[in-house]
Design an enzyme around this catalytic site. Structure first.
Site, PDB file in Angstrom:
ATOM      1  CB  SER A  54      38.962  39.297  78.429  1.00 14.38           C
ATOM      2  OG  SER A  54      37.959  39.386  77.427  1.00 14.38           O
TER       3      SER A  54
ATOM      4  CG  HIS B  91      37.545  43.240  80.139  1.00 14.61           C
ATOM      5  ND1 HIS B  91      37.613  44.594  80.383  1.00 14.61           N
ATOM      6  CD2 HIS B  91      37.628  43.096  78.792  1.00 14.61           C
ATOM      7  CE1 HIS B  91      37.741  45.238  79.234  1.00 14.61           C
ATOM      8  NE2 HIS B  91      37.737  44.354  78.243  1.00 14.61           N
TER       9      HIS B  91
ATOM     10  CG  ASP C 232      36.291  42.322  75.537  1.00 14.36           C
ATOM     11  OD1 ASP C 232      36.587  43.520  75.717  1.00 14.36           O
ATOM     12  OD2 ASP C 232      37.033  41.373  75.846  1.00 14.36           O
TER      13      ASP C 232
ATOM     14  CG  MET D  16      33.322  43.067  70.425  1.00 16.24           C
ATOM     15  SD  MET D  16      34.525  41.977  69.645  1.00 16.24           S
ATOM     16  CE  MET D  16      35.782  41.906  70.927  1.00 16.24           C
TER      17      MET D  16
ATOM     18  CG  HIS E 149      36.068  47.183  76.238  1.00 20.50           C
ATOM     19  ND1 HIS E 149      37.195  46.558  75.730  1.00 20.50           N
ATOM     20  CD2 HIS E 149      35.968  48.361  75.577  1.00 20.50           C
ATOM     21  CE1 HIS E 149      37.741  47.324  74.804  1.00 20.50           C
ATOM     22  NE2 HIS E 149      37.011  48.414  74.680  1.00 20.50           N
TER      23      HIS E 149
ATOM     24  CG  MET F 202      35.341  47.311  71.719  1.00 20.34           C
ATOM     25  SD  MET F 202      36.329  45.826  71.764  1.00 20.34           S
ATOM     26  CE  MET F 202      35.595  45.010  73.168  1.00 20.34           C
TER      27      MET F 202
ATOM     28  CG  MET G 219      41.481  49.623  72.997  1.00 18.53           C
ATOM     29  SD  MET G 219      40.747  48.162  73.746  1.00 18.53           S
ATOM     30  CE  MET G 219      41.273  46.836  72.692  1.00 18.53           C
TER      31      MET G 219
ATOM     32  CG  ASP H 276      41.236  45.087  76.682  1.00 19.29           C
ATOM     33  OD1 ASP H 276      41.573  43.892  76.645  1.00 19.29           O
ATOM     34  OD2 ASP H 276      40.091  45.494  76.373  1.00 19.29           O
TER      35      ASP H 276
HETATM   36  C1  DX5 Z   1      39.868  42.982  72.267  1.00 15.79           C
HETATM   37  C2  DX5 Z   1      39.230  42.959  73.636  1.00 15.79           C
HETATM   38  C3  DX5 Z   1      40.072  42.351  74.690  1.00 15.79           C
HETATM   39  C4  DX5 Z   1      40.394  40.890  74.495  1.00 15.79           C
HETATM   40  C5  DX5 Z   1      41.736  40.630  75.118  1.00 15.79           C
HETATM   41  O1  DX5 Z   1      39.034  43.687  71.402  1.00 15.79           O
HETATM   42  O2  DX5 Z   1      38.922  44.265  74.049  1.00 15.79           O
HETATM   43  O3  DX5 Z   1      39.500  42.538  75.979  1.00 15.79           O
HETATM   44  O4  DX5 Z   1      39.445  40.041  75.075  1.00 15.79           O
HETATM   45  O5  DX5 Z   1      42.132  39.335  74.820  1.00 15.79           O
HETATM   46  P1  DX5 Z   1      43.643  38.852  74.926  1.00 15.79           P
HETATM   47  O6  DX5 Z   1      44.066  38.985  76.347  1.00 15.79           O
HETATM   48  O7  DX5 Z   1      43.567  37.441  74.461  1.00 15.79           O
HETATM   49  O8  DX5 Z   1      44.461  39.727  74.020  1.00 15.79           O
HETATM   50 ZN    ZN Z   2      38.239  44.579  76.183  1.00 14.04          ZN
END
Ligand code: DX5
Ligand code: ZN
Length: 218
Positions: free
Chosen positions: A11, A36, A38, A40, A69, A71, A139, A177
């Site tokens: 990620s 990946h 993220d 947000m 992903h 969010m 998740m 994840d």
């Molecule tokens: C959390 C994200 C994850 C995050 C995972 O909201 O969706 O993808 O980056 O990070 P680690 O592996 O550090 O838990």
């Molecule tokens: Zn994620």
């Protein structure tokens, strides 16, 4: 259970944003399968990460598929901005959209469609959407931040989804994840997951290539 290739997706949220191109190139060289990303919006989750311009910068420094992903509260509104950059786009079942319609449009745009389920959400909410997604993202932390500990109770959701897949003869990958390390990857794979998102464990590793290999072989 049918054999599925294990995919390791670091990620980029856990990378050094000031050097994101080098970071993307580094995990690509280290043998990552996907990256990946993220996204947000500060509304669906209590954090603002990055948007399409940042994902485009990542794309210029890697040749491997990008797994976006979302969010965000309105994935239906934002996903078109990622379809040229991403191989797969995942939206949350809890977000404010017509889930079936978003998944259908993501596929029509030529991307794999993913459906994500947050920890408090009943996994039964995926049932009306079976057949509509290519990836189920379970998740394993509450979405919003990297570096949180893995929630072991989520393993039961992975098992439930793997059982449904088997019983109904469906074809989708199960992605985990949040808090993924060699140990939590192992229990996730045993339960039926094959897509491993790993932020902190890969980007903070002294040897990223060795860590990715250890995750793949967990
Ligand atoms: C959390 C994200 C994850 C995050 C995972 O909201 O969706 O993808 O980056 O990070 P680690 O592996 O550090 O838990
Ligand atoms: Zn994620």
């Amino acid at each position: 259970m049918s054999f599925r290739k294990i995919i390791v997706a670091p990620s980029i949220l856990a990378s050094d944003f000031a050097r994101v191109g080098e970071e993307a190139a580094s995990v690509t060289e280290a043998g990552a399968d996907w990256i990946h990303c993220d996204v947000m919006d500060g509304h669906f989750v209590d954090n603002i990460s990055f948007g399409p311009a940042f994902v485009e910068a990542v794309s210029r420094h890697t040749t491997i598929p990008l797994d976006v992903h979302l969010m965000v509260t309105r994935p239906d509104h934002y996903f078109p901005r990622f379809t040229k950059l991403a191989a797969s786009i995942t939206a949350h079942v809890e977000a404010a959209h017509d889930v079936a319609d978003t998944l259908r449009k993501v596929r029509a745009a030529g991307c794999k469609a993913g459906l994500a389920v947050s920890p408090p959400t009943d996994i039964a909410r995926i049932e009306p959407h079976l057949g509509e997604f290519d990836i189920l993202l379970v998740m394993t932390v509450n979405p919003g931040f990297g570096g949180q500990p893995f929630l072991p109770d989520m393993i039961e959701k992975v098992r439930f989804a793997a059982r449904l897949r088997e019983e109904r003869g469906l074809d989708f990958d199960i992605e985990v994840d949040g808090g993924i390390t060699v140990e939590t990857a192992r229990v996730s794979i045993e339960a039926g997951a094959n897509l491993l998102v790993a932020g902190t464990s890969v980007f903070r590793a002294a040897d990223r290539a060795a860590e990715i290999k250890r995750l793949r072989e967990a």
